[in-house]
Design an enzyme around this catalytic site. Structure first.
Site, PDB file in Angstrom:
ATOM      1  N   LYS A  25       0.832  -1.208   0.000  1.00 42.27           N
ATOM      2  CA  LYS A  25       0.000   0.000   0.000  1.00 42.27           C
ATOM      3  C   LYS A  25       0.868   1.261   0.000  1.00 42.27           C
ATOM      4  CE  LYS A  25      -3.745  -0.409   2.238  1.00 42.27           C
ATOM      5  NZ  LYS A  25      -4.702  -0.627   3.340  1.00 42.27           N
ATOM      6  N   ARG A  94      -3.472   2.913   8.522  1.00 39.83           N
ATOM      7  CA  ARG A  94      -3.803   1.686   7.785  1.00 39.83           C
ATOM      8  C   ARG A  94      -2.603   0.745   7.724  1.00 39.83           C
ATOM      9  NH1 ARG A  94      -8.133   2.115   3.914  1.00 39.83           N
ATOM     10  NH2 ARG A  94      -9.179   4.125   3.992  1.00 39.83           N
ATOM     11  N   GLY A 103      -8.387  -7.209   4.493  1.00 36.74           N
ATOM     12  CA  GLY A 103      -9.205  -7.299   5.692  1.00 36.74           C
ATOM     13  C   GLY A 103      -8.585  -8.065   6.841  1.00 36.74           C
ATOM     14  N   MET A 105      -5.731  -7.388   8.530  1.00 34.78           N
ATOM     15  CA  MET A 105      -5.072  -6.563   9.554  1.00 34.78           C
ATOM     16  C   MET A 105      -5.882  -5.285   9.773  1.00 34.78           C
ATOM     17  SD  MET A 105      -1.045  -7.168   8.768  1.00 34.78           S
ATOM     18  CE  MET A 105      -1.183  -6.590   7.088  1.00 34.78           C
ATOM     19  N   ARG A 338      -3.370  -1.270  -6.386  1.00 34.69           N
ATOM     20  CA  ARG A 338      -2.538  -2.475  -6.310  1.00 34.69           C
ATOM     21  C   ARG A 338      -2.878  -3.339  -7.509  1.00 34.69           C
ATOM     22  NH1 ARG A 338      -5.786  -4.492  -0.964  1.00 34.69           N
ATOM     23  NH2 ARG A 338      -7.809  -4.768  -1.955  1.00 34.69           N
ATOM     24  N   HIS A 454     -15.615  -7.950   1.056  1.00 35.92           N
ATOM     25  CA  HIS A 454     -14.630  -8.838   1.676  1.00 35.92           C
ATOM     26  C   HIS A 454     -14.755 -10.259   1.135  1.00 35.92           C
ATOM     27  CE1 HIS A 454     -13.396 -11.725   4.842  1.00 35.92           C
ATOM     28  NE2 HIS A 454     -12.363 -10.914   4.947  1.00 35.92           N
ATOM     29  N   SER A 785      15.421 -41.864 -11.141  1.00 40.02           N
ATOM     30  CA  SER A 785      14.122 -41.217 -10.992  1.00 40.02           C
ATOM     31  C   SER A 785      13.869 -41.085  -9.496  1.00 40.02           C
ATOM     32  CB  SER A 785      13.009 -42.036 -11.648  1.00 40.02           C
ATOM     33  OG  SER A 785      11.767 -41.388 -11.478  1.00 40.02           O
ATOM     34  N   CYS A 853       9.352 -38.989 -10.123  1.00 38.38           N
ATOM     35  CA  CYS A 853       8.067 -39.632 -10.418  1.00 38.38           C
ATOM     36  C   CYS A 853       7.141 -39.673  -9.208  1.00 38.38           C
ATOM     37  CB  CYS A 853       8.277 -41.044 -10.965  1.00 38.38           C
ATOM     38  SG  CYS A 853       9.173 -42.132  -9.838  1.00 38.38           S
ATOM     39  N   TYR A 873      13.289 -34.239 -16.451  1.00 38.93           N
ATOM     40  CA  TYR A 873      11.833 -34.337 -16.612  1.00 38.93           C
ATOM     41  C   TYR A 873      11.168 -34.521 -15.254  1.00 38.93           C
ATOM     42  CZ  TYR A 873      12.231 -39.416 -15.912  1.00 38.93           C
ATOM     43  OH  TYR A 873      12.481 -40.651 -15.382  1.00 38.93           O
TER      44      TYR A 873
END
Length: 901
Positions: A25, A94, A103, A105, A338, A454, A785, A853, A873
């Site tokens: 913020k 704030r 909401g 805090m 934001r 909210h 693997s 795997c 992989y």
């Protein structure tokens, strides 16, 4: 001499890249100030100050003086003093952490009001009602968040005041009514806390700042961080901002706006506006708002200015922006912006839209979506053709098809959910205290609030189905019931269905059908077709971006041709794990049982001879389905008890037969063998490579079946690419013995069929000792693997089936685990062993092929880890393949971005 640490920054000093220090913020308020947008002046107390406070229990020594200096500068700029009786400056305090925690805090508005300054505010504004309304709001918010007074006491007093006045909304209360309400509120504070409501404005501000710091460790904030996997050590910043007022009459108001629809991603005018109100009224959902588009007819000048600012912010942030604003007597003020939370579908649509607009490139588009969002899009949806009883419709706040029993409070939602029930949490509106119930529920339904309430914001962040503002539904939480149009009553426990995509609410259970995204992956919907869903088009494009970027290949865990073909349709590049023990369940179980219990070589050879053609047929089908792609076949790895009769049931059967004197000789023999082979902990007993070494011919039969199936496919002009995997190896000697036998069998099949077979032989790394001696094991293995399910069990000393049901819930609630180590790989423990094994294995054999795997192969966060440590992989269940493909692309894109930086 070390530089003195700075704990307070003016809004003119920061920027959006300082979120670690100023919180999201504060950093964004500074960025808007820098852009020249109308932001009320103020300053930010850093997260570092919060950390000092939380660690020591006291604010940094220098903080008070820094705050005083910035407050003085703010007072000079505004030409007012905090709480001054005749011309008061009022401020809001704030919270503002690095990551949005809507909401969770604390926030306190109107700080600086007192019995004296309320008169000055009334004179200053020329509106006595407004002044007393602001004062009662301060006492209510301060009492609840700073002094710990039960908020219901204030709500009940407010409701009583409206009843006496015979009105339904608080805007109909007049100055005299609000003045009485202030007196009542102050009495509540005195009774509940033993002290008067503080009249000193600086004391109000200092206490509010501490309350915001404390709220970082509040129960709901900690729960939210665990749910969203936000680190607990970040702390929150505190923003002190000069107040602007949306509750000064009809030419004032407050609202929340989105630069695009957070539910669908479509461009347009989206948001909520509330005349004559302060910001908390909108997000709390306690008064129903009007759509943002109506602001054009209410205040065209402010509307046009807002539209221009929204365009500026979206182009600047290159993303969907969530904006809070206030209009004070025709003057527009920006209170926050934001990057907005969005639904999964909106995330994919917006990412491709921004690419088309030239605002971001493909690599950045991959960072705007997640595998978890893709998984949400693959969930089923309601069947449009089903016979349904629709009883209401609200705002489609967060999509999905949710069915469950109606519950009317969070406690019940959690309790029933833990008992295995699916529930829908129904509230008039939710508040932060409902978080645990929202997490437990399948979906959330409210009768009040809009897309910015909210319930809507939190549900979107969690990917939870939500319908808000279904006004025709009368929710009675005290009597635990909901009355729908026509008079029908939904009692607690009744089944209901909610559609977060349309906002529709239905009685009973509505059947579901596959999502269009699954149909696309299955090949039943083509993204290039004219009638293809817009969402499918977006998913198709993002997946193409990911496939172009990723270096990790994605294979499937599949044990039969049907699963293999499905996996191939989902984009699998081979099979990373074929569990042969699954081929022996059902009708073949008796053959394996006979093999395990064989007393003579002849009995054993007969069992193996019977199993060989069945195994060969299995592999021919599998190699045909995955022709041209690698298929890793794991030799038999069952705990013995899976193939033997239950010892208790068999004992009872034999005992009953003996009492009747008609005992079956085979049952008696079987019971003796089961007793002989019974293990206290079968998962750590005779299984895997140990079984192959103890039962002669078992593994060689399987190797022969694999080799013969590969030869058959090759001679039929196919392209089989079989790999043989030895399970549960703990020492290289085990692997060497099995490998020597396997090589001999393969050579025999090559000679008999006249076919050259290139069958790689490797092992699973699923024991700590195997990981620690990987350099030695690599001498006899062409591939590893990682079996991370067993590796996690053996590293932690957990029996998965037992611990998940017994104490994992407590561990998660206490924060010992942020997430189950069986869901996301434990990087510090299990991950360290994987890293060590990769390094040692490749030092011995540079061309060693490496994969995973275990179930972690389809977990988004784990996929990033496997990319980082250099695996070739990952392998996962067929339905998780798209998620793994996407996350592999995102991991490669992130690495690329880090390299460039």
């Amino acid at each position: 001499m070390s530089e003195i640490q700075k704990f307070v920054y003016d809004f003119t000093e920061g920027n959006k890249d300082l979120k670690d220090l100023l919180g999201g913020k504060g950093a964004n308020l500074a960025e808007m100030t820098k852009l020249g947008l109308p932001v009320p002046p103020g300053f930010t107390i850093t997260t570092e100050a919060c950390k000092v406070y939380l660690e020591s229990g006291a604010e940094p020594v220098a903080l008070r003086d820094e705050v005083s200096a910035h407050l003085d500068a703010l007072e000079q700029r505004m030409g007012k003093q905090l709480g001054q009786p005749d011309n008061p400056l009022l401020v809001s305090v704030r919270s503002g952490a690095k990551f949005s925690m809507p909401g969770m805090m604390d926030t306190v508005l109107n700080i600086g009001l007192s019995d004296k300054s309320v008169q000055g505010l009334a004179k200053q504004a020329g509106d006595e009602r407004f002044a007393w309304d602001s004062y009662r709001r301060l006492i209510q918010m301060f009492g609840k968040t700073v002094l710990g007074v039960d908020g219901e006491l204030f709500e009940e007093a407010l409701d009583k005041a409206k009843e006496l006045k015979k009105v339904t909304v608080d805007t109909d209360l007049e100055a005299a009514d609000l003045k009485k309400l202030v007196t009542t509120f102050k009495k509540i504070v005195k009774k509940e806390t033993g002290r008067d409501f503080p009249q000193d404005p600086r004391e109000q501000m200092d206490l509010a700042i501490k309350a915001v710091f404390d709220s970082w460790n509040g129960d709901r904030a900690k729960l939210y961080r665990r749910q969203e996997r936000i680190p607990h050590d970040l702390g929150t910043a505190v923003n002190v901002c000069s107040m602007v007022f949306g509750n000064l009459g009809p030419d004032s108001g407050t609202g929340v706006a989105f630069t695009r629809d957070p539910a669908s991603g479509h461009q347009g005018v989206y948001g909520d506006y509330l005349q004559n109100a302060q910001g908390e009224d909108v997000v709390a959902g306690i008064r129903n708002t009007v759509p943002l588009a109506e602001l054009e007819s209410i205040d065209k000048k402010s509307y046009d200015q807002l539209m221009q600012i929204m365009e500026t912010l979206e182009n600047h942030y290159k993303d969907l922006c969530d904006i809070e604003f206030t209009i004070e007597r025709g003057q527009l003020w920006m209170l926050q912006t934001r990057v907005g939370k969005r639904t999964a579908g909106a995330a994919f649509r917006i990412a491709t839209q921004l690419v088309d607009q030239g605002l971001i490139d493909e690599a950045e588009a991959l960072q705007r979506v997640t595998g978890a969002q893709l998984a949400q899009l693959m969930f089923p949806r309601f069947d449009d053709s089903a016979k349904v009883e629709q009883v209401g419709r609200g705002i489609a706040a967060s999509p999905g098809a949710a069915v469950g029993k109606a519950v009317f409070d969070s406690y019940t939602a959690v309790k029933w959910s833990r008992s295995g029930e699916k529930v829908i949490l129904i509230r008039r509106e939710t508040n932060p205290d409902d978080l645990d119930g929202m997490i437990a529920a399948e979906g959330i339904l409210t009768s009040r609030g809009g897309k910015t309430s909210h319930a809507a914001v939190v549900a979107r962040g969690m990917g939870k189905t939500c319908v808000c503002g279904a006004e025709e539904l009368e929710v009675d939480t005290k009597r635990r019931r909901m009355t729908v149009p026509g008079g029908h009553v939904v009692e607690e426990g009744d089944l209901i269905s909610i559609d977060g995509s349309s906002g529709k609410v239905y009685l009973g259970e509505v059947p579901v059908v596959p999502s269009p995204v699954v149909e696309y992956f299955e090949g039943r919907m083509h993204a290039g077709a004219d009638d293809a869903d817009e969402l499918v088009q977006a998913v198709h494009r993002i997946m193409a971006f990911a496939d172009r970027k990723r270096s990790l290949r994605v294979r499937a865990n599949a044990d039969n041709a049907e699963d293999a073909l499905r996996a191939r349709r989902f984009g699998a590049q081979g099979i990373g794990l074929c569990r042969t023990e699954h081929m022996f369940l059902g009708d073949r179980r008796e053959l394996v049982e006979r093999l395990i219990l064989a007393d003579t070589d002849t009995e054993r050879e007969e069992s193996l001879k019977a199993l060989l053609p069945l195994q060969r047929k299995d592999f021919v089908e599998l190699f045909s389905a995955m022709d041209g792609l690698p298929v890793t076949v794991r030799l038999l790895d069952p705990p013995l008890h899976e193939f033997l009769p239950d010892i208790t049931e068999l004992s009872v059967r034999v005992a009953l037969a003996e009492s009747r004197k008609d005992a079956n000789e085979n049952d008696l023999r079987l019971l003796q063998a089961v007793h002989r082979l019974h293990e206290q902990n079968p998962m750590l007993g005779l299984r895997g490579v140990r079984l192959g070494l103890v039962i002669p011919g078992l593994f060689t039969m399987q190797v022969r079946a694999i080799a013969e199936a590969a030869a058959e496919r090759k001679n039929a002009k196919g392209d089989p690419r079989a790999e043989i995997m030895i399970p549960l190896v703990g020492t290289v000697q085990e692997l060497e013995i099995v490998r020597e036998e396997a090589d001999q069998v393969i050579a025999e099949v090559e000679a008999a069929t006249g076919t050259e077979l290139k069958l790689a032989i490797g092992t699973m790394i699923e024991l700590p000792r195997a990981a620690l001696t990987a350099g030695q094991i690599a001498e006899a293995a062409e591939f590893f693997s990682f079996g991370t399910n067993d590796l996690t069990q053996t590293v932690w000393g957990f029996s998965r089936d037992d611990v998940e049901a017994s104490f994992f819930t407590a561990y998660l609630e206490k924060g010992i685990f942020g997430v189950s180590p069986f869901e996301t790989i434990d990087k510090d423990g299990v991950g360290s062993l994987v890293k060590a094994a990769v390094k040692a294995g490749r030092e011995t054999r540079p061309d060693l092929k490496l994969g995973v795997c275990g179930e972690h192969g389809g977990d988004p966060e784990s996929v990033h880890f496997f990319h980082e440590v250099g695996l070739d992989y990952v392998s996962c269940s067929p339905f998780r393949i798209p998620v793994a493909r996407l996350e592999a692309g995102r991991a490669a894109s992130q690495s690329e971005g880090s390299d460039h930086r």
